[in-house]
Motif scaffolding. Sequence first.
Motif, PDB file in Angstrom:
ATOM      1  N   VAL A 116       0.849  -1.196   0.000  1.00 14.32           N
ATOM      2  CA  VAL A 116       0.000   0.000   0.000  1.00 14.32           C
ATOM      3  C   VAL A 116       0.883   1.244   0.000  1.00 14.32           C
ATOM      4  CG1 VAL A 116      -1.729   1.322   1.275  1.00 14.32           C
ATOM      5  CG2 VAL A 116      -1.926  -1.165   1.138  1.00 14.32           C
ATOM      6  N   GLN A 117       1.899   1.249   0.849  1.00 15.05           N
ATOM      7  CA  GLN A 117       2.799   2.394   0.909  1.00 15.05           C
ATOM      8  C   GLN A 117       3.460   2.634  -0.448  1.00 15.05           C
ATOM      9  OE1 GLN A 117       5.970   2.141   3.799  1.00 15.05           O
ATOM     10  NE2 GLN A 117       6.305   4.330   3.717  1.00 15.05           N
ATOM     11  N   SER A 118       3.903   1.575  -1.078  1.00 10.22           N
ATOM     12  CA  SER A 118       4.525   1.695  -2.395  1.00 10.22           C
ATOM     13  C   SER A 118       3.537   2.270  -3.412  1.00 10.22           C
ATOM     14  CB  SER A 118       5.023   0.325  -2.853  1.00 10.22           C
ATOM     15  OG  SER A 118       5.557   0.396  -4.146  1.00 10.22           O
ATOM     16  N   HIS A 119       2.298   1.802  -3.384  1.00  5.88           N
ATOM     17  CA  HIS A 119       1.288   2.323  -4.310  1.00  5.88           C
ATOM     18  C   HIS A 119       1.038   3.806  -4.048  1.00  5.88           C
ATOM     19  CE1 HIS A 119      -2.160   2.135  -7.054  1.00  5.88           C
ATOM     20  NE2 HIS A 119      -2.718   2.995  -6.211  1.00  5.88           N
ATOM     21  N   LEU A 120       0.930   4.175  -2.784  1.00  3.45           N
ATOM     22  CA  LEU A 120       0.667   5.568  -2.437  1.00  3.45           C
ATOM     23  C   LEU A 120       1.806   6.478  -2.883  1.00  3.45           C
ATOM     24  CD1 LEU A 120      -0.865   5.149   1.125  1.00  3.45           C
ATOM     25  CD2 LEU A 120      -2.084   5.704  -0.984  1.00  3.45           C
ATOM     26  N   GLU A 121       3.021   5.982  -2.857  1.00  5.51           N
ATOM     27  CA  GLU A 121       4.172   6.773  -3.282  1.00  5.51           C
ATOM     28  C   GLU A 121       4.164   7.015  -4.790  1.00  5.51           C
ATOM     29  OE1 GLU A 121       7.424   4.461  -1.767  1.00  5.51           O
ATOM     30  OE2 GLU A 121       7.157   5.237   0.259  1.00  5.51           O
ATOM     31  N   ASN A 122       3.435   6.191  -5.531  1.00  6.06           N
ATOM     32  CA  ASN A 122       3.460   6.275  -6.983  1.00  6.06           C
ATOM     33  C   ASN A 122       2.134   6.673  -7.617  1.00  6.06           C
ATOM     34  OD1 ASN A 122       6.231   5.322  -7.712  1.00  6.06           O
ATOM     35  ND2 ASN A 122       5.570   3.657  -6.387  1.00  6.06           N
ATOM     36  N   CYS A 123       1.081   6.834  -6.822  1.00  8.23           N
ATOM     37  CA  CYS A 123      -0.241   7.155  -7.370  1.00  8.23           C
ATOM     38  C   CYS A 123      -0.777   8.420  -6.699  1.00  8.23           C
ATOM     39  CB  CYS A 123      -1.194   5.978  -7.148  1.00  8.23           C
ATOM     40  SG  CYS A 123      -2.853   6.290  -7.795  1.00  8.23           S
ATOM     41  N   PRO A 124      -0.716   9.552  -7.380  1.00 10.83           N
ATOM     42  CA  PRO A 124      -1.176  10.805  -6.784  1.00 10.83           C
ATOM     43  C   PRO A 124      -2.634  10.766  -6.320  1.00 10.83           C
ATOM     44  CG  PRO A 124      -0.018  11.226  -8.845  1.00 10.83           C
ATOM     45  CD  PRO A 124      -0.203   9.741  -8.736  1.00 10.83           C
TER      46      PRO A 124
END
Length: 80
Positions: A52-60
């Motif tokens: 989730v953290q990785s997705h949040l870092e890459n999806c505005p």
Amino acid sequence: MTLSKEQIQTLLKVVANSSDDSLDCDRCFGYVAQFVETKLAGMGLCESMKLVQSHLENCPCCKDEFEALLAAISEVDEDK
């Protein structure tokens, strides 16, 4: 359509940080509330939360949703 330098850099970052086990937006939204609670409690992140953290870092879009929820819950906690 011409992409700006900033748009190209954002796309390159997303591609570089993607992996086979990355989450899509729908799956990420399913975990965002739990992710906020975990962050506020100061707890360590299990493997699914790291995704989730990785997705949040890459999806505005998802990052904006996370930050709005984090701010709202933080305000409620401060009012207690």
